[in-house]
Design a protein around this motif. Structure first.
Motif, mmCIF file in Angstrom:
data_model
loop_
_atom_site.group_PDB
_atom_site.id
_atom_site.type_symbol
_atom_site.label_atom_id
_atom_site.label_comp_id
_atom_site.label_asym_id
_atom_site.label_seq_id
_atom_site.Cartn_x
_atom_site.Cartn_y
_atom_site.Cartn_z
ATOM 1 N N SER A 7 0.803 -1.223 0.000
ATOM 2 C CA SER A 7 0.000 0.000 0.000
ATOM 3 C C SER A 7 0.832 1.268 0.000
ATOM 4 C CB SER A 7 -0.954 0.006 1.196
ATOM 5 O OG SER A 7 -0.252 -0.295 2.394
ATOM 6 N N SER A 8 1.986 1.251 0.651
ATOM 7 C CA SER A 8 2.806 2.456 0.725
ATOM 8 C C SER A 8 4.268 2.101 0.511
ATOM 9 C CB SER A 8 2.671 3.134 2.102
ATOM 10 O OG SER A 8 1.327 3.383 2.426
ATOM 11 N N ARG A 9 5.038 2.991 -0.120
ATOM 12 C CA ARG A 9 6.486 2.791 -0.223
ATOM 13 C C ARG A 9 7.204 3.366 0.999
ATOM 14 N NH1 ARG A 9 8.919 1.519 -4.941
ATOM 15 N NH2 ARG A 9 10.570 0.980 -3.480
ATOM 16 N N TYR A 10 6.701 4.489 1.489
ATOM 17 C CA TYR A 10 7.287 5.145 2.653
ATOM 18 C C TYR A 10 6.169 5.560 3.601
ATOM 19 C CZ TYR A 10 11.301 5.525 -0.465
ATOM 20 O OH TYR A 10 12.315 5.234 -1.331
ATOM 21 N N LEU A 11 6.447 5.384 4.904
ATOM 22 C CA LEU A 11 5.441 5.708 5.911
ATOM 23 C C LEU A 11 6.168 6.243 7.141
ATOM 24 C CD1 LEU A 11 2.385 5.230 5.669
ATOM 25 C CD2 LEU A 11 2.700 3.022 6.800
ATOM 26 N N GLU A 17 1.025 4.942 17.704
ATOM 27 C CA GLU A 17 -0.012 4.888 16.672
ATOM 28 C C GLU A 17 -0.261 3.458 16.231
ATOM 29 O OE1 GLU A 17 1.381 8.414 13.942
ATOM 30 O OE2 GLU A 17 -0.682 7.875 13.458
ATOM 31 N N LYS A 18 -1.465 3.185 15.756
ATOM 32 C CA LYS A 18 -1.793 1.896 15.141
ATOM 33 C C LYS A 18 -1.491 2.011 13.656
ATOM 34 C CE LYS A 18 -5.370 -1.686 15.333
ATOM 35 N NZ LYS A 18 -6.671 -2.060 15.912
ATOM 36 N N VAL A 19 -0.751 1.048 13.140
ATOM 37 C CA VAL A 19 -0.286 1.121 11.748
ATOM 38 C C VAL A 19 -0.779 -0.096 10.977
ATOM 39 C CG1 VAL A 19 1.735 1.297 10.246
ATOM 40 C CG2 VAL A 19 1.798 2.339 12.533
ATOM 41 N N PHE A 20 -1.288 0.153 9.782
ATOM 42 C CA PHE A 20 -1.753 -0.921 8.905
ATOM 43 C C PHE A 20 -0.894 -0.936 7.641
ATOM 44 C CE2 PHE A 20 -5.753 -2.118 10.914
ATOM 45 C CZ PHE A 20 -6.035 -1.015 11.700
ATOM 46 N N LEU A 21 -0.327 -2.092 7.342
ATOM 47 C CA LEU A 21 0.382 -2.287 6.076
ATOM 48 C C LEU A 21 -0.396 -3.322 5.274
ATOM 49 C CD1 LEU A 21 4.099 -2.473 7.301
ATOM 50 C CD2 LEU A 21 2.780 -0.466 6.646
ATOM 51 N N THR A 86 10.908 0.544 13.459
ATOM 52 C CA THR A 86 11.397 1.225 12.262
ATOM 53 C C THR A 86 12.183 0.212 11.432
ATOM 54 O OG1 THR A 86 11.502 3.414 13.258
ATOM 55 C CG2 THR A 86 13.004 2.972 11.428
ATOM 56 N N SER A 87 11.759 0.008 10.190
ATOM 57 C CA SER A 87 12.364 -1.044 9.374
ATOM 58 C C SER A 87 11.775 -1.009 7.967
ATOM 59 C CB SER A 87 12.083 -2.419 10.008
ATOM 60 O OG SER A 87 12.766 -3.458 9.333
ATOM 61 N N MET A 88 12.336 -1.875 7.102
ATOM 62 C CA MET A 88 11.739 -2.150 5.801
ATOM 63 C C MET A 88 10.859 -3.380 5.950
ATOM 64 S SD MET A 88 11.403 -1.718 2.512
ATOM 65 C CE MET A 88 12.775 -0.918 1.668
ATOM 66 N N TYR A 89 9.606 -3.268 5.517
ATOM 67 C CA TYR A 89 8.672 -4.379 5.598
ATOM 68 C C TYR A 89 8.385 -4.905 4.197
ATOM 69 C CZ TYR A 89 8.078 -3.299 10.476
ATOM 70 O OH TYR A 89 8.325 -3.096 11.816
ATOM 71 N N LEU A 90 8.582 -6.201 4.033
ATOM 72 C CA LEU A 90 8.404 -6.842 2.737
ATOM 73 C C LEU A 90 7.313 -7.900 2.829
ATOM 74 C CD1 LEU A 90 12.145 -7.258 1.876
ATOM 75 C CD2 LEU A 90 10.527 -6.048 0.427
ATOM 76 N N CYS A 91 6.423 -7.860 1.854
ATOM 77 C CA CYS A 91 5.382 -8.871 1.723
ATOM 78 C C CYS A 91 5.776 -9.811 0.592
ATOM 79 C CB CYS A 91 4.049 -8.190 1.417
ATOM 80 S SG CYS A 91 2.687 -9.321 1.071
ATOM 81 N N GLY A 106 8.226 -3.382 -1.008
ATOM 82 C CA GLY A 106 8.605 -3.011 0.354
ATOM 83 C C GLY A 106 7.989 -1.700 0.812
ATOM 84 N N THR A 107 7.812 -1.583 2.114
ATOM 85 C CA THR A 107 7.383 -0.338 2.755
ATOM 86 C C THR A 107 8.434 0.039 3.785
ATOM 87 O OG1 THR A 107 5.008 -0.799 2.516
ATOM 88 C CG2 THR A 107 5.665 0.767 4.235
ATOM 89 N N ARG A 108 9.008 1.212 3.600
ATOM 90 C CA ARG A 108 9.980 1.687 4.601
ATOM 91 C C ARG A 108 9.216 2.469 5.650
ATOM 92 N NH1 ARG A 108 15.025 1.423 5.449
ATOM 93 N NH2 ARG A 108 15.540 0.607 3.390
ATOM 94 N N LEU A 109 9.124 1.901 6.838
ATOM 95 C CA LEU A 109 8.389 2.514 7.943
ATOM 96 C C LEU A 109 9.361 3.163 8.919
ATOM 97 C CD1 LEU A 109 5.771 2.927 9.672
ATOM 98 C CD2 LEU A 109 6.275 0.717 10.714
ATOM 99 N N THR A 110 9.083 4.404 9.238
ATOM 100 C CA THR A 110 9.843 5.112 10.271
ATOM 101 C C THR A 110 8.886 5.476 11.395
ATOM 102 O OG1 THR A 110 11.341 6.036 8.617
ATOM 103 C CG2 THR A 110 11.303 7.103 10.783
ATOM 104 N N VAL A 111 9.247 5.086 12.609
ATOM 105 C CA VAL A 111 8.437 5.416 13.783
ATOM 106 C C VAL A 111 9.233 6.398 14.627
ATOM 107 C CG1 VAL A 111 7.206 4.545 15.807
ATOM 108 C CG2 VAL A 111 7.402 3.113 13.754
ATOM 109 N N THR A 112 8.656 7.571 14.836
ATOM 110 C CA THR A 112 9.383 8.624 15.568
ATOM 111 C C THR A 112 8.793 8.860 16.950
ATOM 112 O OG1 THR A 112 8.000 10.358 14.644
ATOM 113 C CG2 THR A 112 9.973 9.767 13.405
#
Lengths: 112, 111
Positions: A7-11, A17-21, A86-91, A106-112
């Motif tokens: 769904s997203s390349r970068y997030l 927060e609740k996060v949906f990939l 915080t990581s790269m998530y691959l399906c 992949g989705t690169r997720l950053t959690v701050t």
């Protein structure tokens, strides 16, 4: 042409927060997988599913949950995001018993 | 000890060189052995797979499996700048659904 889309390349999300990939495959594959990829650690399996509504824990399921309501869609949920997620998530998806997995971009997720 | 070990590199070679990439593993039940290539900011894609021991060749790429030593290799002949990527080995048991991946080796082929 086979396709796995995410769904997203970068997030970027905030702690707590609740996060949906979301992941969708168009190959009618039975199996779907969620991995995270970190430098030096490679791909680590979070959860996989071998059928609709079925799920199995992988190596690092803590802090994650999944949902597979339809064969083509596999969702990864971070109930309360933390900075160590915080990581790269691959399906990925594969035929049951198949030797090849097809990966999304992949989705690169950053959690701050 | 990790289940699958792989030298992370980075490995830099001149164009035209022969490249050797290797993985070692500890689980003797692994029967399927795969090599994936991952370009920057992309998902991995399957390059080659081998079942049990032996060699397999596909163009400039050769995969070797030595189950007695728990050691697999990928050779790239006449390497090209377009081969610059991270190479991941992966393994699976005969009836398992799970794939176990190595951490990947980053390869740069310099023109």
């Amino acid at each position: 042409d086979v396709k796995v889309t995410q769904s997203s390349r970068y997030l970027v999300k905030r702690t707590g927060e609740k996060v949906f990939l979301e992941c969708v495959q168009d190959m009618d594959h039975e199996n779907m997988f969620w991995y995270r990829q970190d430098p030096g650690l490679g791909l680590r399996l979070i959860y996989f599913s071998y059928d609709v509504k079925m799920k199995e824990k992988g190596d690092i399921p803590e802090g994650y949950s999944v949902s597979r309501e339809k064969k083509e869609r596999f969702s990864l949920i971070l109930e309360s995001a933390s900075t160590n997620q915080t990581s790269m998530y691959l399906c990925a998806s594969s035929h049951g018993g198949g030797h090849e997995q097809y990966f999304g971009p992949g989705t690169r997720l950053t959690v701050t | 000890q990790k289940e699958v070990e792989q030298d992370p590199g980075p490995l830099s070679v001149p164009e035209g060189a022969i490249v050797s990439l290797n993985c070692t593993y500890s689980n003797s039940a692994f029967q399927y052995f795969m090599w994936y290539r991952q370009y920057s900011r992309k998902g991995p894609e399957l390059l080659m797979y081998t079942y049990s021991s032996g060699n397999k060749e596909d163009g400039r790429f050769t995969a070797q499996v030595d189950k007695s030593s728990k050691y697999i290799s990928l050779f790239i002949r006449d390497s090209q700048p377009s081969d610059s990527a991270t190479y991941l080995c992966a393994m699976r048991e005969n009836y398992g659904q799970n794939f176990v991946f190595g951490p990947g080796t980053r390869l740069s082929v310099l023109p």
